[in-house]
Structures are given as structure tokens and as C-alpha cells.
Design a protein around this motif. Structure first.
Motif, PDB file in Angstrom:
ATOM      1  N   SER A  32       0.823  -1.210   0.000  1.00  0.00           N
ATOM      2  CA  SER A  32       0.000   0.000   0.000  1.00  0.00           C
ATOM      3  C   SER A  32       0.864   1.270   0.000  1.00  0.00           C
ATOM      4  CB  SER A  32      -0.966   0.001   1.184  1.00  0.00           C
ATOM      5  OG  SER A  32      -0.230  -0.109   2.366  1.00  0.00           O
ATOM      6  N   GLY A  61     -12.762   1.483   6.955  1.00  0.00           N
ATOM      7  CA  GLY A  61     -12.414   0.674   5.792  1.00  0.00           C
ATOM      8  C   GLY A  61     -12.162  -0.772   6.187  1.00  0.00           C
ATOM      9  N   ASP A 158      -8.708  -5.371  -5.445  1.00  0.00           N
ATOM     10  CA  ASP A 158      -8.522  -4.543  -4.250  1.00  0.00           C
ATOM     11  C   ASP A 158      -9.792  -3.743  -4.010  1.00  0.00           C
ATOM     12  OD1 ASP A 158      -6.875  -3.575  -2.137  1.00  0.00           O
ATOM     13  OD2 ASP A 158      -6.673  -1.685  -3.216  1.00  0.00           O
ATOM     14  N   LYS A 160     -11.433  -0.742  -2.138  1.00  0.00           N
ATOM     15  CA  LYS A 160     -11.076   0.491  -1.417  1.00  0.00           C
ATOM     16  C   LYS A 160     -12.357   1.145  -0.944  1.00  0.00           C
ATOM     17  CE  LYS A 160      -6.709   1.495  -3.740  1.00  0.00           C
ATOM     18  NZ  LYS A 160      -5.897   0.849  -2.712  1.00  0.00           N
ATOM     19  N   ILE A 199      -9.456  -2.466  -9.188  1.00  0.00           N
ATOM     20  CA  ILE A 199      -9.632  -1.639  -7.984  1.00  0.00           C
ATOM     21  C   ILE A 199     -11.102  -1.259  -7.937  1.00  0.00           C
ATOM     22  CG2 ILE A 199      -9.055   0.516  -6.807  1.00  0.00           C
ATOM     23  CD1 ILE A 199      -6.289   0.362  -7.998  1.00  0.00           C
ATOM     24  N   GLN A 201     -13.886   0.835  -6.039  1.00  0.00           N
ATOM     25  CA  GLN A 201     -14.139   1.943  -5.105  1.00  0.00           C
ATOM     26  C   GLN A 201     -15.617   2.315  -5.190  1.00  0.00           C
ATOM     27  OE1 GLN A 201     -10.885   4.540  -6.668  1.00  0.00           O
ATOM     28  NE2 GLN A 201     -10.783   5.186  -4.558  1.00  0.00           N
TER      29      GLN A 201
END
Ligand code: SF4
Length: 408
Positions: A32, A61, A158, A160, A199, A201
Motif C-alpha cells: 500500500s 475501511g 482490491d 477500497k 480496484i 471503489q
């Protein structure tokens, strides 16, 4: 054994844990922080001397990750309904839990499911997997939220939960480190040729993905090696930049200070009026200056409160604002005094994002309200040329600015 196998029978995945398997372990050269330590190599060792105070955003998170992990574990691994319910109750009892979290976690959950079901045979799935990429980076490891392997394809996802800025999977060093770790873990069993990183989000309505060949990934790993070695040794050059936002040293970093204060030495021989080229250069250098000053102020306030001297500054009580101790009782008093109660309550529309929260997230919001939603063009904003939005021009913009100035 076939190329693809069902994780439920593989025996390679850990059993479901009671609450979460998310680890608190940290590597000096963690994935990270890769963007930071690979750009500014001495930052890793320097940051070691500063405490890592997990922000409330980080805690929030972590909770969202635990909920996502639990839901996916139930989907892909054996877990009784009672164990699932009890564990979910524990997670939802956390002070950082908000009902809107369910809707956002669902976006991540749906993405993983969509990818898993895109293969004709069941892929291998690992959740919150420790990914060791120490073959390229000294003692380097990180935790991949979800790793999927099917035949020649390796996928790293990932999740987020933040809603700061959208992060692209393109050239993303964190994702590349995870991918190296996942390749190390599974290459002995699979002839991996293609790497896909995602990713997700959901709070920014953003899912970014990139596909590269294994050769590209390994070539990148080789380029990373010398930088990682410098970072491990605490050597190399300081390079202030975007990555400073996530650096623990940021408020008191001398290199960053020099970067901003150098603006004061602006070449005195330039003509009396700045050219557009000058404006571009100054803005580039000044990017992040406001957040840097804010961090410096926070640091100085903390020091003053601890009784440490910051010459020329002190901690004081902020502006005091009157507040009702009991608003309803105050209104009762006013009604008894002859005032109409309606005068003291305002009926106003809730912000769209609050309604979305009340409805448990984007999915339900879209289901019920999508026909009432319009997206007007955004107000013109200045952005770096590296920003991936399309540039716009408006010939009437000068009139708008003139009007705004005359209103001030
Ligand atoms: S604040 Fe920026 S320049 Fe300073 S050590 Fe951290 S990353 Fe490097």
C-alpha cells in the motif's frame, strides 16, 4: 488435477475465522506504500520513526473489508447460517458500522462473483491473502483482498472503501506488488500468463481494471528491485510529490518544505506580468500546498497542547458557539409563549447522498429513484494534464468569472 479447481475441495484455503482474517501485520515496504517508497526511497526508514495512527477512515475501511470478506467466505467456503449470522452481528455491532456500508460492500461482492462466474470451470479463490513479494522487495508483503486463479489467468482485486480520489489500476504499484506476490504463491501450480488487476471503489462509483502479460509484470518487478533495495537501506533521494499525502513524515519533512518554500525564490528577472507558462509552473509546484500547511498546523497544535514550544505560536480555545441544551424543551417554551411551532422547524430536502445512505446504498437507490436522477455538467475545475478527464473549453467562461467577481 485440472487447471481450475474448486476452492471448497482444494484444502489450500484457510478455514473461515470467527470475525475476520484481516491482518494488522505491516511490512516496511508494504504494497500500500509502494507508490511512496518507490518514488521517494528514503521515506520508508524515515517514516518508521513516526507513529502510525490509524485514522477513523482506516478503521471504517477495515470493517467494510471484514463484512465483504465474511459475505464472500459464506459464498465460496463452507459456513453454517448460524456462524454467518453471529459473525455478521458482531461486525454490525462495531461503532464504525453504518447501514450504507452494506450497499457498498455489495458492489465489491458482486464484482468478485461476476469475475468468478465468468470462467467456464470453478476458479481458485483466496480472500484476505497474505501476498509475499520478497523475491523482488526485501521482506515485502501485503494483503490481497481477493485473489482468483484460473488456468493461465491470475486476478487480484482490491476493495477500497475510501471516497477521497478515484484510484486507477493503470500503472498502480500497489496492485503490481500484490500481483508479484500472487504470482509467487501460485506459479508453482499454474502456468500463469495473464495478470488482471481490479480496484473497486464503490463510494466513488469506480471500478478500474488493467490486464498485462506475465512478462510485463516480471519486467516491472526487476525495475523495482534496485529502488526497493535503496528504500530498505534508507538511501536515495527525497522526491516530494503526490505520494507525500500518505507519508507519516509529511508535516515535518524538510524536503517537502523546501519544495514549497522554493516558490518564495521565484526568479526576480521574470517580466512584471506572469505568462501562462509561469502560471502553469507555479500551480504545478504549489499543488498540495494547502493540505501541507494544514498538516503543519495540526502538528504544531498537537505539539503546543503537549506543552512543547513552537516559537511564535500557542494553543488557545477556539471560537465559542452558543448551543441549545434541549431544543425540544426550548421550542415548548416558545409555543407556550404564543409562537407558532412551525417557525422553529425547517422542512427541507435531504441531500441526495443522505437519501442514498438511508436506502442502504447505491443499488437500492438506483432501483427506486433512477428515473428521477439527472447529472448536470460539472462546474469547470482546473486539473493537471495528467488527469484522465477530457479537457473542456467555454467561450462564455470569461463572462461568468467577470460576473462572479462583480458579485464579491
Ligand atoms: S513527505 Fe514526501 S518527500 Fe518527505 S519523506 Fe515523505 S514522501 Fe518523501
Amino acid at each position: 488435477m485440472s487447471d481450475c479447481f474448486d476452492p471448497r475441495y482444494s484444502g489450500l484455503t484457510p478455514p473461515p475465522r470467527l470475525v475476520s482474517s484481516i491482518t494488522e501485520e505491516h511490512s516496511l515496504l508494504g504494497a500500500s506504500g509502494a507508490e511512496r517508497w518507490a518514488t521517494c526511497t528514503p521515506s520508508a526508514r524515515l517514516a518508521e520513526k513516526f507513529p502510525d495512527n490509524a485514522s477513523s477512515y482506516a478503521k471504517e475501511g477495515r470493517l467494510a473489508h471484514s463484512i465483504g470478506e465474511l459475505r464472500l467466505r459464506k459464498q465460496f467456503f463452507p459456513m453454517g447460517p448460524e456462524a454467518f449470522r453471529l459473525t455478521m452481528d458482531v461486525l454490525k455491532g462495531d461503532s464504525y458500522y453504518q447501514s450504507e456500508m452494506d450497499g457498498y460492500v455489495e458492489v465489491y461482492y458482486d464484482l468478485v462473483n461476476q469475475i468468478v462466474h465468468s470462467f467456464s470451470s470453478p476458479p481458485y479463490v483466496a480472500l484476505e491473502k497474505k501476498l509475499d513479494y520478497s523475491a523482488w522487495v526485501p521482506e515485502g508483503f501485503g494483503t490481497g483482498d481477493c485473489v482468483i486463479v484460473c488456468g493461465r489467468v491470475l486476478i487480484v482485486i482490491d476493495f477500497k472503501y475510501g471516497k477521497g480520489v478515484p484510484v486507477s489500476a493503470e500503472d498502480n504499484q500497489q496492485m503490481m506488488c500484490y500481483a508479484l506476490g500472487a504470482y509467487s504463491a501460485y506459479a508453482w501450480l499454474h502456468d500463469i500468463q495473464e495478470v488482471r488487476t481490479y480496484i473497486c471503489q464503490p463510494r466513488l462509483d469506480s471500478i478500474s481494471s488493467v490486464t498485462i502479460s506475465i512478462q510485463e509484470l516480471l519486467a516491472w518487478g526487476e525495475k523495482l528491485k534496485p529502488l526497493a533495495l535503496l528504500a530498505w537501506q534508507g538511501m536515495g533521494e527525497y522526491h516530494p510529490g503526490d505520494q507525500c499525502r500518505f507519508c507519516r513524515v509529511a508535516p515535518v519533512c524538510n524536503a517537502r518544505t523546501a519544495h514549497y518554500l522554493a516558490l518564495e525564490d521565484w526568479n526576480k528577472t521574470v517580466p512584471p506580468i506572469l505568462t501562462n507558462a509561469d502560471v502553469g509552473k507555479i500551480l504545478e509546484r504549489a499543488q498540495g500546498i494547502a493540505s501541507w500547511v494544514k498538516k503543519l498546523e495540526e502538528y504544531a497544535l498537537k505539539e503546543c497542547l503537549l506543552g512543547n514550544e513552537i516559537p511564535g505560536w500557542k494553543a488557545v480555545e477556539g471560537r465559542k458557539v452558543r448551543a441549545f441544551t434541549d431544543y425540544d424543551a426550548a421550542v415548548d417554551t416558545l409555543v407556550n409563549a404564543g409562537y407558532d411551532e412551525a417557525l422553529f422547524y425547517t422542512r427541507k430536502p435531504s441531500p441526495l447522498t443522505d437519501i442514498e445512505k438511508t436506502l442502504g446504498g447505491r443499488k437500492n437507490f438506483d432501483k427506486l429513484l433512477s428515473s428521477f436522477i439527472t447529472i448536470p455538467p460539472g462546474k469547470p475545475a482546473l486539473a493537471s494534464v495528467e488527469d484522465n478527464r477530457q479537457p473542456i473549453t467555454r467561450t462564455d467562461a470569461a463572462e461568468d468569472f467577470a460576473a462572479a467577481e462583480s458579485e464579491e
